[in-house]
Design an enzyme around this catalytic site. Structure first.
Site, PDB file in Angstrom:
ATOM      1  CG  ASN A  59      -1.893  -0.799   1.347  1.00 35.30           C
ATOM      2  OD1 ASN A  59      -2.432  -1.277   0.463  1.00 35.30           O
ATOM      3  ND2 ASN A  59      -1.901  -1.982   1.827  1.00 35.30           N
TER       4      ASN A  59
ATOM      5  CD  GLU B 158      10.658  -0.795  12.106  1.00 35.18           C
ATOM      6  OE1 GLU B 158       9.811  -1.474  12.216  1.00 35.18           O
ATOM      7  OE2 GLU B 158      10.867  -0.627  12.822  1.00 35.18           O
TER       8      GLU B 158
ATOM      9  CG  HIS C  39       7.565   2.514  10.483  1.00 34.73           C
ATOM     10  ND1 HIS C  39       6.352   1.013  10.047  1.00 34.73           N
ATOM     11  CD2 HIS C  39       7.884   1.629  11.587  1.00 34.73           C
ATOM     12  CE1 HIS C  39       6.880   0.450  10.535  1.00 34.73           C
ATOM     13  NE2 HIS C  39       7.944   0.015  10.738  1.00 34.73           N
TER      14      HIS C  39
ATOM     15  NE  ARG D 136      -1.943   4.950  12.670  1.00 38.84           N
ATOM     16  CZ  ARG D 136      -1.952   4.443  11.078  1.00 38.84           C
ATOM     17  NH1 ARG D 136      -0.822   4.112  10.373  1.00 38.84           N
ATOM     18  NH2 ARG D 136      -2.760   3.827  10.403  1.00 38.84           N
TER      19      ARG D 136
HETATM   20  C1  DQA Z   1       3.317   2.412   8.400  1.00 40.66           C
HETATM   21  C2  DQA Z   1       2.575   1.978   9.112  1.00 40.66           C
HETATM   22  C3  DQA Z   1       1.901   0.886   9.568  1.00 40.66           C
HETATM   23  O1  DQA Z   1       1.292   0.366  10.339  1.00 40.66           O
HETATM   24  C4  DQA Z   1       0.349   0.355   8.034  1.00 40.66           C
HETATM   25  O2  DQA Z   1       0.188  -0.585   7.880  1.00 40.66           O
HETATM   26  C5  DQA Z   1       1.213   1.257   6.135  1.00 40.66           C
HETATM   27  C6  DQA Z   1       2.374   2.487   7.330  1.00 40.66           C
HETATM   28  C7  DQA Z   1       3.691   3.533   8.092  1.00 40.66           C
HETATM   29  O3  DQA Z   1       5.164   3.840   7.360  1.00 40.66           O
HETATM   30  O4  DQA Z   1       3.637   4.286   8.953  1.00 40.66           O
HETATM   31  O5  DQA Z   1       1.135   1.186   6.027  1.00 40.66           O
HETATM   32  O6  DQA Z   1       4.305   1.266   7.780  1.00 40.66           O
END
Ligand code: DQA
Length: 158
Positions: free
Chosen positions: A10, A97, A99, A106
């Site tokens: 996504n 990593e 995000h 969240r």
């Molecule tokens: C994410 C956070 C994840 O929980 C979520 O499913 C995503 C994007 C972020 O970049 O904040 O698709 O990895």
């Protein structure tokens, strides 16, 4: 030096999906900025996005022996994927990593993180700027790796 950027499910929808959480920037714009920074610092960089867990595992495996550092946003697989975690452990390449959102603020299910324990560092909640921070962090890690290697070579040559 070569960095592989791995983007999970996504993230190809950035700029469209939940803009109040992820902002208006498209993945391509983020990658263009990373590429510019990589060029300025003499770093090779490659990008890969997939919505499929197995393809992400394959890409991480392909990095073995080819890539010096991995920057990964496993997206939703962060919270579920032992396969991606094991792939990162298997190749033993320094991994950061990223995000975009602050996953700690969240939903409860986003607090479970399979990936963080096998990463050198995690960057959360800075929006797309987190990818830039990851690049800076990766340069620092690479400098440290190089310094250790040079010290070992110097010791071996004595
Ligand atoms: C994410 C956070 C994840 O929980 C979520 O499913 C995503 C994007 C972020 O970049 O904040 O698709 O990895």
């Amino acid at each position: 030096m070569k960095i592989m950027v791995v983007q999970g499910p996504n993230l190809n929808m950035l700029g469209v999906r939940e803009q109040e959480i992820y902002g208006p920037m498209k993945l391509e714009q983020i990658h263009n900025q990373m590429k510019e920074f990589a060029n300025q610092n003499g770093v090779d960089i490659e990008f890969f996005q997939s919505n499929l867990e197995g393809e992400l595992v394959d890409k991480i495996q392909e990095c073995f022996g080819e890539v010096d550092g991995i920057i990964i946003n496993p997206a939703a697989y962060t919270h579920t994927s032992i396969a991606i975690r094991d792939a990162i452990s298997a190749v033993s390449i320094p991994t950061i990593e990223v995000h975009i959102s602050n996953i700690h603020r969240r939903e409860e299910f986003r607090k479970q993180n399979m990936i963080a324990p096998v990463c050198a560092s995690s960057i959360v909640g800075f929006g797309p700027f987190g990818y830039h921070l990851a690049m800076i962090g990766m340069l620092q890690i690479m400098n440290e790796v190089r310094a250790v290697r040079e010290a070992q070579q110097a010791r071996a040559a004595k």
